[in-house]
Scaffold this motif. Structure first.
Motif, mmCIF file in Angstrom:
data_model
loop_
_atom_site.group_PDB
_atom_site.id
_atom_site.type_symbol
_atom_site.label_atom_id
_atom_site.label_comp_id
_atom_site.label_asym_id
_atom_site.label_seq_id
_atom_site.Cartn_x
_atom_site.Cartn_y
_atom_site.Cartn_z
ATOM 1 N N ALA A 1 70.627 -4.565 -42.029
ATOM 2 C CA ALA A 1 71.415 -5.795 -42.592
ATOM 3 C C ALA A 1 71.428 -7.013 -41.891
ATOM 4 N N GLY A 2 71.575 -6.532 -40.324
ATOM 5 C CA GLY A 2 71.579 -7.713 -39.414
ATOM 6 C C GLY A 2 70.559 -8.704 -39.306
ATOM 7 N N LYS A 3 69.035 -7.816 -39.510
ATOM 8 C CA LYS A 3 68.015 -8.561 -39.294
ATOM 9 C C LYS A 3 67.586 -9.408 -40.565
ATOM 10 N N VAL A 4 68.022 -8.578 -41.944
ATOM 11 C CA VAL A 4 67.834 -9.585 -43.189
ATOM 12 C C VAL A 4 68.758 -10.689 -43.085
ATOM 13 N N LEU A 5 69.846 -10.753 -42.681
ATOM 14 C CA LEU A 5 70.956 -11.639 -42.643
ATOM 15 C C LEU A 5 70.149 -12.727 -41.598
ATOM 16 N N GLY A 6 69.674 -12.256 -40.459
ATOM 17 C CA GLY A 6 69.083 -13.274 -39.258
ATOM 18 C C GLY A 6 68.125 -13.974 -39.955
ATOM 19 N N VAL A 7 67.196 -13.502 -40.797
ATOM 20 C CA VAL A 7 66.099 -14.089 -41.463
ATOM 21 C C VAL A 7 66.644 -15.161 -42.379
ATOM 22 N N LEU A 8 67.437 -14.903 -43.235
ATOM 23 C CA LEU A 8 68.088 -15.891 -44.184
ATOM 24 C C LEU A 8 68.710 -17.147 -43.253
ATOM 25 N N ALA A 9 69.406 -16.630 -42.224
ATOM 26 C CA ALA A 9 69.866 -17.861 -41.370
ATOM 27 C C ALA A 9 68.786 -18.980 -40.866
ATOM 28 N N VAL A 10 67.614 -18.341 -40.325
ATOM 29 C CA VAL A 10 66.531 -18.931 -39.873
ATOM 30 C C VAL A 10 66.085 -19.716 -41.093
ATOM 31 N N GLU A 11 65.956 -19.250 -42.197
ATOM 32 C CA GLU A 11 65.358 -20.092 -43.315
ATOM 33 C C GLU A 11 65.931 -20.938 -43.839
ATOM 34 N N LEU A 12 67.318 -20.641 -43.693
ATOM 35 C CA LEU A 12 68.326 -21.976 -43.871
ATOM 36 C C LEU A 12 67.916 -23.134 -42.973
ATOM 37 N N VAL A 13 67.892 -22.886 -41.704
ATOM 38 C CA VAL A 13 67.442 -23.924 -40.965
ATOM 39 C C VAL A 13 66.284 -24.529 -41.032
ATOM 40 N N GLN A 14 65.228 -23.679 -41.480
ATOM 41 C CA GLN A 14 63.742 -24.092 -41.911
ATOM 42 C C GLN A 14 63.752 -25.021 -43.000
ATOM 43 N N VAL A 15 64.750 -24.615 -44.252
ATOM 44 C CA VAL A 15 64.660 -25.727 -45.347
ATOM 45 C C VAL A 15 65.364 -26.768 -44.809
ATOM 46 N N VAL A 16 66.614 -26.966 -44.023
ATOM 47 C CA VAL A 16 67.257 -28.198 -43.804
ATOM 48 C C VAL A 16 66.140 -28.951 -42.858
ATOM 49 N N VAL A 17 65.405 -28.604 -41.960
ATOM 50 C CA VAL A 17 64.709 -29.235 -41.047
ATOM 51 C C VAL A 17 63.327 -29.699 -41.918
ATOM 52 N N ILE A 18 62.805 -28.708 -42.544
ATOM 53 C CA ILE A 18 61.493 -29.407 -43.404
ATOM 54 C C ILE A 18 62.025 -30.250 -44.535
ATOM 55 N N GLY A 19 63.217 -30.008 -45.132
ATOM 56 C CA GLY A 19 63.504 -30.826 -45.981
ATOM 57 C C GLY A 19 63.787 -32.242 -45.908
ATOM 58 N N ALA A 20 64.421 -32.245 -44.553
ATOM 59 C CA ALA A 20 64.919 -33.780 -44.129
ATOM 60 C C ALA A 20 63.653 -34.173 -43.697
ATOM 61 N N VAL A 21 62.448 -33.949 -43.329
ATOM 62 C CA VAL A 21 61.138 -34.530 -42.923
ATOM 63 C C VAL A 21 60.494 -35.010 -44.186
ATOM 64 N N ALA A 22 60.582 -33.983 -45.125
ATOM 65 C CA ALA A 22 60.011 -34.333 -46.286
ATOM 66 C C ALA A 22 60.343 -35.534 -46.979
ATOM 67 N N VAL A 23 61.963 -35.632 -47.200
ATOM 68 C CA VAL A 23 62.596 -36.475 -47.762
ATOM 69 C C VAL A 23 62.364 -38.034 -47.014
ATOM 70 N N ALA A 24 62.381 -37.923 -45.779
ATOM 71 C CA ALA A 24 61.831 -39.151 -44.988
ATOM 72 C C ALA A 24 60.551 -39.513 -45.325
ATOM 73 N N LEU A 25 59.631 -38.495 -45.672
ATOM 74 C CA LEU A 25 58.396 -38.961 -46.105
ATOM 75 C C LEU A 25 58.247 -39.493 -47.434
ATOM 76 N N GLY A 26 59.325 -39.387 -48.212
ATOM 77 C CA GLY A 26 59.410 -40.071 -49.689
ATOM 78 C C GLY A 26 59.360 -38.767 -50.650
ATOM 79 N N TRP A 27 59.777 -37.410 -50.416
ATOM 80 C CA TRP A 27 59.983 -36.286 -51.124
ATOM 81 C C TRP A 27 61.282 -36.334 -51.945
ATOM 82 N N ARG A 28 61.025 -36.339 -53.331
ATOM 83 C CA ARG A 28 62.079 -36.317 -54.347
ATOM 84 C C ARG A 28 61.671 -35.153 -55.175
ATOM 85 N N PRO A 29 62.617 -33.947 -54.683
ATOM 86 C CA PRO A 29 62.250 -32.803 -55.726
ATOM 87 C C PRO A 29 63.208 -32.773 -57.148
#
Length: 269
Positions: A127-155
């Motif tokens: 359970a700790g491993k699964v939650l750790g994966v989800l936490a890292v994915e949250l960081v990924q979505v925030v970072v990649i989403g911020a870079v994409a929005v800066a490049l003009g992404w409009r989901p």
């Protein structure tokens, strides 16, 4: 009510009030502590950080700002078209490649066997491993989403719930695949296999390049792979605001099948 007037505790009451182990923290606190440890181990490791965050960002910028890969965007802007695929690639890198390698070396070094004997237990460790994966994915979505929005992404906001469902199903499928691989092969073999599979799926698995734009029968095969289904579901949700029912069903089937395989193949030592 006086102490003597209280009713005698029943067996159920004793079970609820008794600690799970002498001196151990509550189960939820132990699992969250393990999840925090797993998250920090990934984000503080330079090689893991390169695979999970830096590489997807470089792919995003490269595909959005250059034309070395010819993509038919069906009228969408290039950044709107490539951002969902890069998010799918990031999920695969964390839930599959990173998790498979880390778990395989933990198993080889005896860490899994040691932790399984602690109050955390096998279920708490997983359970700790699964939650750790989800936490890292949250960081990924925030970072990649911020870079994409800066490049003009409009989901397409109407498709965000469908995209979140696809991310959860994709995480379940690829985490199960990672555990099956880590539990069945030697650590060195997992290191080579996990990296090779990630590259093959990224290039020809329908993740960044849609299955419809892959040559010949490869496109039909990619639609049935968990990578292709995840990429298609995210593009349908975030580009067109649609629910890709077939792709979600494919992801669900893979998640169930791979979870069954992981349960059969995974070994703690």
């Amino acid at each position: 009510m006086s102490r003597d007037a209280r009713p005698a505790p029943t067996g159920t009451d004793r079970q609820r009030s008794a600690p799970t182990a002498p001196g151990a923290a509550p189960t939820l606190r132990r699992v969250l502590a393990q999840a925090g440890f797993e998250t920090r181990m990934i984000l503080r490791n330079g090689e893991q950080l390169l695979v999970t965050v830096i590489l997807p960002v470089l792919v995003l910028v490269g595909l959005a700002r250059t034309g070395f890969v010819d993509l038919a965007t069906d009228g969408a802007s290039r950044i709107d078209f490539v951002a969902p695929g890069v998010l799918a690639l990031a999920v695969m890198s964390t839930s599959f490649t990173s998790q498979a390698i880390a778990t395989a070396f933990d198993r080889r070094n005896g860490v899994l066997r040691l932790l399984a004997t602690t109050p955390l237990g096998r279920g708490g460790l997983l359970a700790g491993k699964v939650l750790g994966v989800l936490a890292v994915e949250l960081v990924q979505v925030v970072v990649i989403g911020a870079v994409a929005v800066a490049l003009g992404w409009r989901p397409e906001l109407a498709g965000v719930p469908a995209a979140l469902l696809a991310l959860l199903l994709g995480t379940a499928a690829f985490t199960a695949l990672a555990l099956a691989l880590a539990g069945a092969l030697r650590a060195e073999a997992v290191l080579a296999t996990a990296n090779l599979v990630l590259v093959l799926l990224a290039v020809a698995g329908g993740v960044v390049i849609p299955a419809s734009q892959l040559p010949g029968a490869l496109g039909d095969v990619a639609l049935l792979l968990p990578s292709g289904a995840l990429g298609e579901a995210l593009r349908a949700g975030l580009v067109r605001g649609e629910l890709a029912g077939t792709s979600l069903l494919v992801l669900l089937a893979w998640a169930v099948a791979l979870a069954w395989g992981a349960r059969r193949l995974f070994r703690w030592h």
